[in-house]
Design an enzyme around this catalytic site. Structure first.
Site, mmCIF file in Angstrom:
data_model
loop_
_atom_site.group_PDB
_atom_site.id
_atom_site.type_symbol
_atom_site.label_atom_id
_atom_site.label_comp_id
_atom_site.label_asym_id
_atom_site.label_seq_id
_atom_site.Cartn_x
_atom_site.Cartn_y
_atom_site.Cartn_z
ATOM 1 N N SER A 10 0.811 -1.220 0.000
ATOM 2 C CA SER A 10 0.000 0.000 0.000
ATOM 3 C C SER A 10 0.844 1.269 0.000
ATOM 4 O O SER A 10 0.399 2.308 -0.487
ATOM 5 C CB SER A 10 -0.938 0.009 1.212
ATOM 6 N N ASP A 166 -5.223 7.285 9.542
ATOM 7 C CA ASP A 166 -4.865 5.989 10.131
ATOM 8 C C ASP A 166 -3.449 5.994 10.727
ATOM 9 O O ASP A 166 -3.054 5.053 11.409
ATOM 10 C CB ASP A 166 -5.011 4.853 9.114
ATOM 11 N N HIS A 169 -0.458 5.200 6.691
ATOM 12 C CA HIS A 169 -0.245 5.437 5.266
ATOM 13 C C HIS A 169 0.046 6.911 4.999
ATOM 14 O O HIS A 169 -0.682 7.779 5.471
ATOM 15 C CB HIS A 169 -1.481 5.008 4.471
#
Length: 194
Positions: A10, A166, A169
């Site tokens: 990611s 979060d 990221h």
């Protein structure tokens, strides 16, 4: 035109952001601005582990010739507490398979850390795990003779203003920092090859 493959998770995919904000896309903009004859391909998949990368490697290598291969996997292994020896074996397999199929390709390994301090959780051995995990990348880069980005997340890890809510990221500004971290190692290699 030569190909650069960014093979990751990611962090590479640019989770939660438009594709143009991912660090591989930002690297493409730098390549274009520098007049370097490379095309960047983003093979980042959110949630990918080193084992998953190992499984999908063959299909990717069948699609493209590889001139430069940037491996940025392992963060999800660290988050899941996968044994360091397993992560190391998977990353070594990926690097060696790229070398086997494309002997002239430049290979680059991005270093990663577990994105939070596991020690205070009170679970025995987690602090040591984080340390062993963080050191596997430099050791592997040395034994495989590949270029090394010491820390993909340098300058971003632990900085809320550079991460999505979060706190794991990178946001668009954080992806700019990742691009700079990668470019610092990549640019000299590309200028030699171009």
């Amino acid at each position: 035109m030569k190909n650069i493959i960014f093979f990751g998770d990611s962090l590479t995919a640019g989770h939660g952001l438009p594709a143009a904000a991912s660090f591989p896309a930002l690297i493409q903009a730098r390549l274009d601005a520098a007049g370097l004859p490379y095309r960047a391909y983003n093979y980042g998949i959110s949630g990918e582990t080193s084992a998953g990368g190992r499984q999908r490697l063959a299909s990717m290598l069948a699609r493209h010739s590889v001139d430069v291969f940037v491996l940025a996997l392992g963060a999800n292994d660290g988050l899941r507490g996968i044994a360091v020896r397993e992560t190391t074996a998977n990353l070594r397999f990926i690097l060696q398979e790229v070398r086997r199929q494309f002997p002239a390709a430049q290979r680059v390994l991005a270093g990663l850390q577990v994105p939070f301090d596991l020690g205070p959780l009170g679970l025995p051995g987690l602090g040591r795990y984080a340390q062993e995990f963080g050191s596997l990348f430099g050791s592997l880069a040395g034994t495989e003779g590949v270029a090394f980005i010491p820390s993909l997340l340098a300058g971003v890890l632990g900085r809320p203003e550079l991460n999505l809510p979060d706190r794991v990221h990178p946001n668009a500004a954080g992806q700019q920092v990742l691009a700079a971290n990668v470019w610092a190692v990549l640019e000299p290699l590309l200028r030699v090859q171009a």
